[in-house]
Design an enzyme around this catalytic site. Structure first.
Site, PDB file in Angstrom:
ATOM      1  N   HIS A  75       3.551  -0.094  -3.033  1.00  0.00           N
ATOM      2  CA  HIS A  75       2.961   0.649  -1.852  1.00  0.00           C
ATOM      3  C   HIS A  75       3.411   2.129  -1.463  1.00  0.00           C
ATOM      4  O   HIS A  75       2.829   3.080  -1.557  1.00  0.00           O
ATOM      5  CB  HIS A  75       2.994  -0.056  -0.551  1.00  0.00           C
ATOM      6  CG  HIS A  75       2.645   0.755   0.809  1.00  0.00           C
ATOM      7  ND1 HIS A  75       1.360   0.872   1.119  1.00  0.00           N
ATOM      8  CD2 HIS A  75       3.307   1.367   1.714  1.00  0.00           C
ATOM      9  CE1 HIS A  75       1.260   1.591   2.116  1.00  0.00           C
ATOM     10  NE2 HIS A  75       2.368   1.919   2.534  1.00  0.00           N
TER      11      HIS A  75
ATOM     12  N   HIS B  46       1.516   6.122  -1.478  1.00  0.00           N
ATOM     13  CA  HIS B  46       2.153   7.587  -0.538  1.00  0.00           C
ATOM     14  C   HIS B  46       2.411   8.634  -1.373  1.00  0.00           C
ATOM     15  O   HIS B  46       2.187  10.017  -0.958  1.00  0.00           O
ATOM     16  CB  HIS B  46       3.186   7.308   0.325  1.00  0.00           C
ATOM     17  CG  HIS B  46       2.950   6.556   1.371  1.00  0.00           C
ATOM     18  ND1 HIS B  46       2.164   6.956   2.732  1.00  0.00           N
ATOM     19  CD2 HIS B  46       3.084   5.153   1.790  1.00  0.00           C
ATOM     20  CE1 HIS B  46       2.167   6.054   3.498  1.00  0.00           C
ATOM     21  NE2 HIS B  46       2.509   4.916   2.963  1.00  0.00           N
TER      22      HIS B  46
ATOM     23  N   GLU C  83      -2.332   5.967   6.561  1.00  0.00           N
ATOM     24  CA  GLU C  83      -2.567   4.716   5.709  1.00  0.00           C
ATOM     25  C   GLU C  83      -3.777   4.451   5.405  1.00  0.00           C
ATOM     26  O   GLU C  83      -4.024   3.590   4.331  1.00  0.00           O
ATOM     27  CB  GLU C  83      -1.972   3.613   6.644  1.00  0.00           C
ATOM     28  CG  GLU C  83      -0.197   3.789   6.831  1.00  0.00           C
ATOM     29  CD  GLU C  83       0.440   3.459   5.807  1.00  0.00           C
ATOM     30  OE1 GLU C  83      -0.012   2.919   4.813  1.00  0.00           O
ATOM     31  OE2 GLU C  83       1.931   3.818   5.843  1.00  0.00           O
TER      32      GLU C  83
ATOM     33  N   SER D 140      -3.088   0.860  -2.235  1.00  0.00           N
ATOM     34  CA  SER D 140      -2.280   0.101  -2.650  1.00  0.00           C
ATOM     35  C   SER D 140      -2.671  -1.239  -2.774  1.00  0.00           C
ATOM     36  O   SER D 140      -1.971  -2.411  -2.945  1.00  0.00           O
ATOM     37  CB  SER D 140      -0.780   0.138  -2.199  1.00  0.00           C
ATOM     38  OG  SER D 140      -0.757  -0.024  -0.658  1.00  0.00           O
TER      39      SER D 140
HETATM   40 FE    FE Z   1       2.730   3.213   4.297  1.00  0.00          FE
END
Ligand code: FE
Ligand code: PHE
Length: 298
Positions: free
Chosen positions: A137, A142, A185, A204
């Site tokens: 993730h 990110h 997010e 993700s």
């Molecule tokens: Fe995150």
């Protein structure tokens, strides 16, 4: 065998409110040599699956950055190698962590252009879902957009804004957390080719990548700072609403002003359910709401 942290990631401490989690704060070297063949295989499986899915679904900036950074399916990337490319591009540095950090530590890292990346990867049986952030993730989701100069500046500004909100109080912090949730997010971006994904929580996840763009269930609503700060969200199901930015510049400009007066104003403002659509919304799509849980917004 799968690499697991040496110490339990989140210790619990008994208090008069029962057991409460105590988050670890230390920055650690990425113990790259301890990754097992299974760990590298998990990365490879997830990388191939998501990349295939994300071509034509994630924004170009994201896909290009992954290539520029030399991410691939052959092995778990080394933070120090990524840092050479990332440092040269935007001055960001990845630091290894055991897991979630206390809020203020997290904000302080971002404010100094350091991005905390969980060093351990999920087990093979957690390929489709894991509740807490892991290496896949954090790194796959990110890190790529930190290569983009505008997004890189946004993340630093967010960190400084977080330190400030922390000093103002819990409501301000909640407003700011919602902004992170609905942009960093779970954000979508409008492009000449149609809506694309940029949020790390979406890219993700296989299920949410498809759901966010192709399902008729969720709302897709134009970005509106105050509106987002008033809106609850879901942590255990797909989002009921995605907010769509026109560009990273829009995100940067809309969040540039001092939030202090906005936080004060929002203390009297109504809170919106995760799935609500308002008359004032710029609606890309009104969701059917199919399959929505009736409670559980946070
Ligand atoms: Fe995150
Ligand atoms: N301008 C915000 C403030 O004054 C800081 C911020 C910038 C927060 C970008 C989030 C994103 O608090």
């Amino acid at each position: 065998m799968s690499a697991q942290p040496i110490a339990r990631r989140v210790e619990h401490q008994q208090t008069d409110k029962g057991y409460v989690p105590v988050y670890t704060t230390a920055v650690v070297e990425q113990p790259w040599d301890t990754y097992s063949a299974d760990d590298h295989a998990t990365w490879g499986t997830l990388y191939r699956r998501q990349r295939e899915l994300l071509v034509g679904r994630a924004c170009e900036e994201f896909l290009r950055a992954q290539d520029e950074m030399g991410m691939g399916d052959h092995q778990i990337p080394r933070f120090d190698q990524l840092n050479e490319v990332l440092g040269a591009a935007t001055g960001w540095t990845l630091v290894g962590v055991e897991g979630l950090l206390p809020e203020l530590d997290f904000f302080d890292h971002l404010a100094h252009r350091r991005f905390p990346v969980t060093w351990w990867i999920r087990r093979p049986d957690q390929i489709d879902y894991i509740a807490e952030p892991d290496l896949f993730h954090d790194l796959f989701g990110h890190v790529p957009l930190l290569m983009n100069p505008v997004f890189a500046d946004y993340m630093e500004a967010y960190g400084r804004g977080g330190v400030k909100a922390h000093g103002i109080g819990p409501e301000a912090l909640q407003n700011l957390t919602r902004l992170y949730w609905y942009t960093v997010e779970f954000g979508l971006i409008d492009t000449p080719d149609g809506l694309r994904i940029y949020g790390a929580g979406i890219v993700s996840s296989k299920g949410e990548s498809l759901h966010s763009l192709e399902s008729a269930a969720p709302n897709r609503i134009g970005f509106d700072l105050a509106r987002i700060m008033q809106t609850r969200y879901r942590i255990d199901t797909f989002q009921k609403t995605y907010f769509v930015i026109d560009s990273f510049d829009q995100l940067m400009q809309a969040t540039a002003p001092d939030f202090t007066p906005l936080y004060a104003q929002l203390r009297q403002a109504p809170q919106h359910a995760a799935g609500s659509v308002l008359d004032s919304d710029r609606v890309h799509q009104r969701g059917t709401g199919e399959g929505w849980a009736t409670d559980g917004d946070v």
